[in-house]
Design a protein around this motif. Structure first.
Motif, PDB file in Angstrom:
ATOM      1  N   GLY A  94      -7.872   1.264 -13.445  1.00  8.57           N
ATOM      2  CA  GLY A  94      -8.004   2.321 -12.451  1.00  8.57           C
ATOM      3  C   GLY A  94      -8.879   3.429 -13.007  1.00  8.57           C
ATOM      4  O   GLY A  94      -9.263   3.411 -14.177  1.00  8.57           O
ATOM      5  N   TYR A 154      -3.422   2.226  -9.394  1.00  5.66           N
ATOM      6  CA  TYR A 154      -3.538   1.634 -10.723  1.00  5.66           C
ATOM      7  C   TYR A 154      -2.782   0.315 -10.752  1.00  5.66           C
ATOM      8  O   TYR A 154      -1.677   0.201 -10.218  1.00  5.66           O
ATOM      9  N   SER A 193       1.668  -2.486  -8.374  1.00  2.00           N
ATOM     10  CA  SER A 193       0.736  -1.407  -8.692  1.00  2.00           C
ATOM     11  C   SER A 193       1.409  -0.065  -8.390  1.00  2.00           C
ATOM     12  O   SER A 193       2.526  -0.022  -7.865  1.00  2.00           O
TER      13      SER A 193
END
Length: 108
Positions: free
Chosen positions: A31, A43, A78
């Motif tokens: 990220g 991310y 994520s």
């Protein structure tokens, strides 16, 4: 935007990535490292599954996470993070033993 010396095209301050370069096959958090306030960042991780995400602020920040960050872990593993303060700063994103320093630049 960088400041430049009038006598040269070189920036006055070189921006240094706080995260060391890693080989693609190594475990890592993927990220943006340099972000702007109020933008949602996602991310992901290359690494072992099902570990826990966490966020810490540097001691010099003198803020609580709830005062400057909003985040949520998604079903795909994520994490979405938004720096909600109108000031620059930084935070450290952790996934198990992995970590990535995120630098929040000035809004302008």
């Amino acid at each position: 935007m960088e400041d430049y010396d009038c006598k040269s095209d070189e920036p006055l301050i070189k921006v240094v990535d706080p995260n060391p370069e890693q080989e693609p096959e190594e475990y890592q958090i993927i990220g943006n490292t340099f972000i702007k306030p109020l933008t949602k960042q996602n991310y992901t991780v290359i690494g072992p599954p099902n570990l826990k995400w966490s966020i810490t602020l540097p001691a010099s920040n003198n803020k609580e996470i709830k005062d400057v960050l909003k985040y949520s872990v998604l079903e795909d593993g994520s994490i979405d993070v938004t720096w909600t303060a109108m000031i620059s700063g930084s935070y450290i994103l952790h996934y198990g033993m992995l970590e990535k320093t995120i630098v929040v630049e000035s809004l302008f």
